[in-house]
Write an enzyme that holds these catalytic residues in place. Structure first.
Site, PDB file in Angstrom:
ATOM      1  N   SER A  10      -9.657 -37.854  30.631  1.00 58.81           N
ATOM      2  CA  SER A  10     -10.800 -37.648  31.524  1.00 58.81           C
ATOM      3  C   SER A  10     -11.514 -38.937  31.902  1.00 58.81           C
ATOM      4  CB  SER A  10     -11.793 -36.681  30.889  1.00 58.81           C
ATOM      5  OG  SER A  10     -12.268 -37.202  29.671  1.00 58.81           O
TER       6      SER A  10
ATOM      7  N   LYS B 203     -13.372 -25.932  34.870  1.00 55.81           N
ATOM      8  CA  LYS B 203     -13.189 -27.038  35.816  1.00 55.81           C
ATOM      9  C   LYS B 203     -12.470 -26.503  37.070  1.00 55.81           C
ATOM     10  CE  LYS B 203     -12.954 -30.280  31.917  1.00 55.81           C
ATOM     11  NZ  LYS B 203     -14.411 -30.361  31.735  1.00 55.81           N
TER      12      LYS B 203
ATOM     13  N   HIS C 144      -8.118 -31.179  32.228  1.00 57.33           N
ATOM     14  CA  HIS C 144      -8.256 -31.935  33.487  1.00 57.33           C
ATOM     15  C   HIS C 144      -6.959 -31.941  34.283  1.00 57.33           C
ATOM     16  CE1 HIS C 144     -12.338 -33.612  33.240  1.00 57.33           C
ATOM     17  NE2 HIS C 144     -12.159 -33.586  31.927  1.00 57.33           N
TER      18      HIS C 144
END
Lengths: 82, 415
Positions: B190, B249, B218
């Protein structure tokens, strides 16, 4: 004692330094200097335990105790490693 | 002890020290749905400002997608607001099971278990599947929640240099006597936006009889040809033993996480993982919305393709403008400034130019590695990126850092 110091210094260089030209010595701050973070420190503890056949309790494996090669030597003395 | 003045003063002193150190976290109040453009009140009490959001994890732009909102609303209507219990007592609904099945199919695994967050999944999984006879060998840049999860587990811990396969191999050789070995890595990291070399990690795992753990928070939804994640990108679908990921996310952005992987490992989590046993799972509204998200990204790669184009444009634009960026291929693009104060000042100037981006510095990243972390979204249109690029260039000129090398920036501003 200087032999143990060099063994540990050599391990720190191999294990943690990305830049081979970086110079560190027995007093270089490892944790507070940002070379070793608290997570990566686990490999240093593991190395010392395997190498010298000791068990370092978590309470003794503090960032301060691991902050330099000289500090580590002082810690090892508590376990009669000299 | 009551909360006496002495106690209050002690905390006040500590907070003052955090402020004096320049690392006090201030919240920006967003007065709009999460999107490429948001209304922000910052500092709190000041006038709202319309800015382009360059640092959200809303990679696929699904946080406020009308179909996701409609599905969530239907979930609220048909399955209620809260679960009112932990799952194994009376807190599992059909839509939770449906979501687990969809995630299993999407990730190409054998089974999945939901958690309130990926932080909870990472906190619970290691203790559930490993014992004192085992060893966890983690990349040094794994997410903080993995570090926490490892610390809660009684298995031995070790680490290897970031993405360094020679070092990992040394560690695997060292730990051959352990009952089980598990290699632990993020898929996309990240802070730097680089990918773990999963094909090489899987090869080493096979050579040294080790399991592989992957946190793909991610990456899930947009890395790989069809967005399955880092394992798809490296052609090792089906070879990862444990995948954790987040719904917070790319996959809708609300909340929730999961452990997905080998059937027996997932079942062990169902029996032993403490955040599963002692915490309510995600609310029906989130489960219903997430089900629709998985449908949308399974039907089309349009969003991840657009995100890829946006990221490529942004990386090229920043490089040509003269910034030092971390190389990579993900929509996480760190603009390297090296100096902590510079990163804060740069972010403040960007905000004045209508760009919302945040500076990162030690201890979030190593000393001397301060940066502005930018993140792209499929919600960004070309005009957003062009405006953001113009603003970055203007601020870069103001600070005199364009076309300077890392060494020259450090010489000018220090580390």
């Amino acid at each position: 004692m200087s032999n143990i110091k060099d063994v540990i210094l050599d391990y720190v260089k191999r294990e943690y330094l990305e830049d081979e030209d970086q110079v560190i010595n027995y007093d270089t701050p490892l944790i507070s200097g940002g070379i070793v973070d608290s997570f990566s420190m686990v490999s240093l503890k593991l190395f010392l335990e395997h190498k010298y056949n000791i068990q370092i309790p978590d309470a003794k494996a503090t960032p301060k105790a691991f902050d330099s090669v000289n500090n580590i030597i002082a810690l090892l003395k508590e376990f009669n490693v000299q | 002890m009551a909360f006496q003045d002495t106690v209050r003063d002690s905390y006040k002193r500590e907070l003052d020290e955090i402020r004096a150190g320049g690392i006090f976290k201030e919240e920006r109040i967003i007065c709009a749905p999460q999107s490429s453009e948001i209304d922000v009140e910052f500092p709190i009490g000041s006038e709202r400002k319309r800015v382009i959001n360059m640092c959200a994890n809303n990679y696929l732009g699904l946080s406020s997608h009308p179909e996701v909102i409609a599905a969530a609303r239907a979930g609220l209507d048909h399955r209620g607001y809260g679960m009112s219990s932990v799952r194994f007592i009376c807190g599992t609904q059909d839509i939770h099971k449906e979501l687990e099945q969809k995630l299993t199919k999407f990730l190409g695994t054998e089974d999945t278990i939901l958690f309130p967050s990926c932080m909870d999944a990472n906190a619970g999984v290691f203790e559930a599947i490993l014992g004192e006879q085992d060893v966890m060998i983690a990349d040094r840049l794994v997410h903080a929640s993995i570090v926490d999860g490892m610390r809660l587990c009684k298995a031995q811990q070790d680490t290897f240099k970031h993405a360094n396969m020679e070092h990992l191999e040394e560690k695997l050789q060292l730990h051959q006597k352990a009952r089980f070995r598990i290699i632990i890595t993020d898929g996309a990291f990240s802070m730097d936006g680089d990918l773990a070399p999963l094909d090489k990690i899987v090869a080493l795992a096979e050579k040294y009889n080790s399991m592989v753990f992957l946190d793909d928070s991610h990456a899930s939804g947009f890395i790989g040809k069809t967005g399955r994640g880092t394992h798809e990108h490296f052609g090792v679908v089906g070879k990862i033993d444990v995948i954790t990921t987040t719904l917070g996310k790319a996959l809708g952005g609300a909340s929730g996480g999961c452990v997905s992987g080998r059937r027996e490992l997932v079942e062990m989590c169902r029996q032993r993982a403490r955040p599963y046993l002692f915490s309510n799972t995600i609310p029906p509204v989130v489960a219903a919305g997430a089900n629709r998200v998985i449908d949308l990204i399974s039907q089309s790669t349009e969003r991840r393709d657009k995100l890829e184009r946006n990221a490529a444009f942004w990386r090229k634009g920043l490089t040509e403008a003269g910034f030092v960026i971390k190389p990579g291929e993900t929509p996480i693009v760190p603009v390297m400034l090296f100096n902590a104060k510079l990163s804060q000042d740069f972010a403040r100037e960007l905000y004045q130019e209508g760009i919302y981006a945040v500076g990162f510095f030690f201890p979030v990243v190593p000393k001397g590695q301060a940066r502005i972390r930018t993140q792209l979204s499929a919600a960004h249109e070309q005009h957003h990126l062009e405006k953001a690029l113009a603003a970055f260039t203007k601020v870069g000129k103001k600070f005199g850092i364009l076309h300077l090398t890392k060494e020259q920036i450090i010489e000018k501003y220090g580390m």
